[in-house]
Design a protein around this motif. Structure first.
Motif, mmCIF file in Angstrom:
data_model
loop_
_atom_site.group_PDB
_atom_site.id
_atom_site.type_symbol
_atom_site.label_atom_id
_atom_site.label_comp_id
_atom_site.label_asym_id
_atom_site.label_seq_id
_atom_site.Cartn_x
_atom_site.Cartn_y
_atom_site.Cartn_z
ATOM 1 N N VAL A 155 30.396 38.143 43.873
ATOM 2 C CA VAL A 155 31.047 36.957 43.311
ATOM 3 C C VAL A 155 32.350 37.362 42.624
ATOM 4 C CG1 VAL A 155 30.839 35.129 41.563
ATOM 5 C CG2 VAL A 155 28.891 35.685 43.041
ATOM 6 N N LEU A 156 32.336 38.506 41.946
ATOM 7 C CA LEU A 156 33.557 39.010 41.299
ATOM 8 C C LEU A 156 34.635 39.332 42.331
ATOM 9 C CD1 LEU A 156 32.045 41.405 38.591
ATOM 10 C CD2 LEU A 156 32.929 39.096 38.262
ATOM 11 N N GLN A 157 34.194 39.807 43.513
ATOM 12 C CA GLN A 157 35.168 40.126 44.567
ATOM 13 C C GLN A 157 35.910 38.865 45.030
ATOM 14 O OE1 GLN A 157 35.723 43.146 44.927
ATOM 15 N NE2 GLN A 157 33.840 44.048 44.136
ATOM 16 N N ILE A 158 35.215 37.716 45.019
ATOM 17 C CA ILE A 158 35.861 36.452 45.407
ATOM 18 C C ILE A 158 37.031 36.152 44.468
ATOM 19 C CG2 ILE A 158 35.529 33.950 45.622
ATOM 20 C CD1 ILE A 158 32.610 34.530 46.389
ATOM 21 N N ILE A 159 36.806 36.360 43.162
ATOM 22 C CA ILE A 159 37.877 36.145 42.168
ATOM 23 C C ILE A 159 39.048 37.078 42.468
ATOM 24 C CG2 ILE A 159 38.476 36.284 39.713
ATOM 25 C CD1 ILE A 159 35.488 35.688 39.137
ATOM 26 N N GLY A 160 38.731 38.344 42.778
ATOM 27 C CA GLY A 160 39.782 39.313 43.123
ATOM 28 C C GLY A 160 40.562 38.906 44.361
ATOM 29 N N ILE A 161 39.857 38.394 45.374
ATOM 30 C CA ILE A 161 40.507 37.959 46.619
ATOM 31 C C ILE A 161 41.449 36.787 46.348
ATOM 32 C CG2 ILE A 161 40.086 36.867 48.874
ATOM 33 C CD1 ILE A 161 37.403 38.498 48.908
ATOM 34 N N ILE A 162 40.994 35.803 45.548
ATOM 35 C CA ILE A 162 41.815 34.627 45.232
ATOM 36 C C ILE A 162 43.080 35.028 44.473
ATOM 37 C CG2 ILE A 162 41.895 32.486 43.871
ATOM 38 C CD1 ILE A 162 38.861 32.202 44.486
ATOM 39 N N LEU A 163 42.922 35.891 43.456
ATOM 40 C CA LEU A 163 44.082 36.326 42.663
ATOM 41 C C LEU A 163 45.055 37.142 43.501
ATOM 42 C CD1 LEU A 163 42.311 37.352 39.318
ATOM 43 C CD2 LEU A 163 43.712 35.318 39.743
ATOM 44 N N ALA A 164 44.520 37.986 44.398
ATOM 45 C CA ALA A 164 45.389 38.798 45.267
ATOM 46 C C ALA A 164 46.163 37.910 46.236
ATOM 47 C CB ALA A 164 44.541 39.819 46.034
ATOM 48 N N CYS A 165 45.520 36.871 46.751
ATOM 49 C CA CYS A 165 46.199 35.935 47.661
ATOM 50 C C CYS A 165 47.308 35.175 46.937
ATOM 51 C CB CYS A 165 45.189 34.954 48.247
ATOM 52 S SG CYS A 165 44.069 35.673 49.480
ATOM 53 N N LYS A 166 47.023 34.747 45.705
ATOM 54 C CA LYS A 166 48.040 34.049 44.913
ATOM 55 C C LYS A 166 49.241 34.950 44.659
ATOM 56 C CE LYS A 166 47.099 31.215 41.624
ATOM 57 N NZ LYS A 166 46.629 30.596 40.355
ATOM 58 N N LEU A 167 48.974 36.206 44.340
ATOM 59 C CA LEU A 167 50.051 37.164 44.104
ATOM 60 C C LEU A 167 50.867 37.392 45.376
ATOM 61 C CD1 LEU A 167 51.486 39.136 42.241
ATOM 62 C CD2 LEU A 167 49.781 40.859 42.845
ATOM 63 N N TYR A 168 50.154 37.486 46.520
ATOM 64 C CA TYR A 168 50.839 37.694 47.808
ATOM 65 C C TYR A 168 51.830 36.551 48.069
ATOM 66 C CZ TYR A 168 51.656 37.808 52.819
ATOM 67 O OH TYR A 168 52.252 37.816 54.053
ATOM 68 N N PHE A 169 51.371 35.305 47.907
ATOM 69 C CA PHE A 169 52.247 34.157 48.191
ATOM 70 C C PHE A 169 53.372 34.044 47.163
ATOM 71 C CE2 PHE A 169 48.420 32.687 50.540
ATOM 72 C CZ PHE A 169 49.021 32.573 51.788
#
Length: 219
Positions: free
Chosen positions: A186-200
């Motif tokens: 579940v923590l990895q999902i938060i990491g994925i979302i934040l990384a995607c936001k940073l990418y965009f």
């Protein structure tokens, strides 16, 4: 894995060690990915960030699989032990060194004797093949000593079987593995979302910078 190593050899399936090794692999991968993520953010490198996101998704899938597999196996471990543990005790004791050590370790630590009951041992391959005064292995004794298993009096040996105690022990540990696997994914999902936001965000900054350069060139 180290804590339960002695018991693993008594299990009929490889599900338990597979669960543990996958969780260990995911943990090792997390360490490498964390360094990569920090470097990608520091350098504002979008290519590394994409690779970082991909690895986070991979870790998420591994941990989710581990959690689900541990949960399913937790429901079935009692049945597996009922089907195989007694056969393992009676067939491999004093025949297979690893299983012999595992049986002795189990009986000493769980204060039990035999899979279902101490009477199981009278049907064992060990007592049929070897000339011995023992009625049960020495590890069944309440106070373990050489040849203490010659007496099966209740004051000398443990009468209860190991199957139920081992099943409860394994179920408790599998619950922990399941909770850890599903909780961390579940923590990895938060990491994925934040990384995607940073990418965009970095992508938009690059577009803005390119537009400024185009205007400067035009002027």
């Amino acid at each position: 894995m180290i804590d339960r190593y002695q018991y693993v050899t008594l299990l009929a399936s490889l599900t338990y060690p597979i669960i543990v090794y996958f969780l260990l692999s995911a943990g090792g991968l997390v360490i490498l990915v964390a360094f990569m993520g920090c470097y990608a953010v520091l350098k504002e490198n979008r290519i590394l960030l994409v690779f970082y996101i991909f690895l986070l998704v991979l870790i998420f899938l591994i941990e989710a699989m581990v959690g689900i597999l541990a949960y399913i196996y937790e429901e079935n471990v009692q049945t597996e032990l009922e089907m195989n543990l007694n056969h393992t005790f009676l067939t491999y004791y004093k025949v297979d060194d690893d299983k012999t050590a595992a049986v002795d370790f189990l009986q000493e630590n769980f204060h039990c004797c035999g899979a279902v009951s101490f009477t199981d041992w009278k049907y064992s391959q060990w007592l049929q093949d070897e000339v011995t005064d023992n009625k049960v292995p020495d590890s069944c004794c309440k106070t373990v000593s050489d040849r203490c298993g010659t007496s099966d009096h209740p004051s000398n040996i443990n009468y209860g079987g190991c199957l139920h105690r081992m099943a409860i022990h394994m179920e408790d540990h599998l619950f922990i593995l399941s909770a850890v696997g599903l909780g961390i994914c579940v923590l990895q999902i938060i990491g994925i979302i934040l990384a995607c936001k940073l990418y965009f965000k970095l992508k938009n900054l690059d577009l803005v910078e390119d537009n400024h350069l185009d205007r400067a060139a035009f002027l």
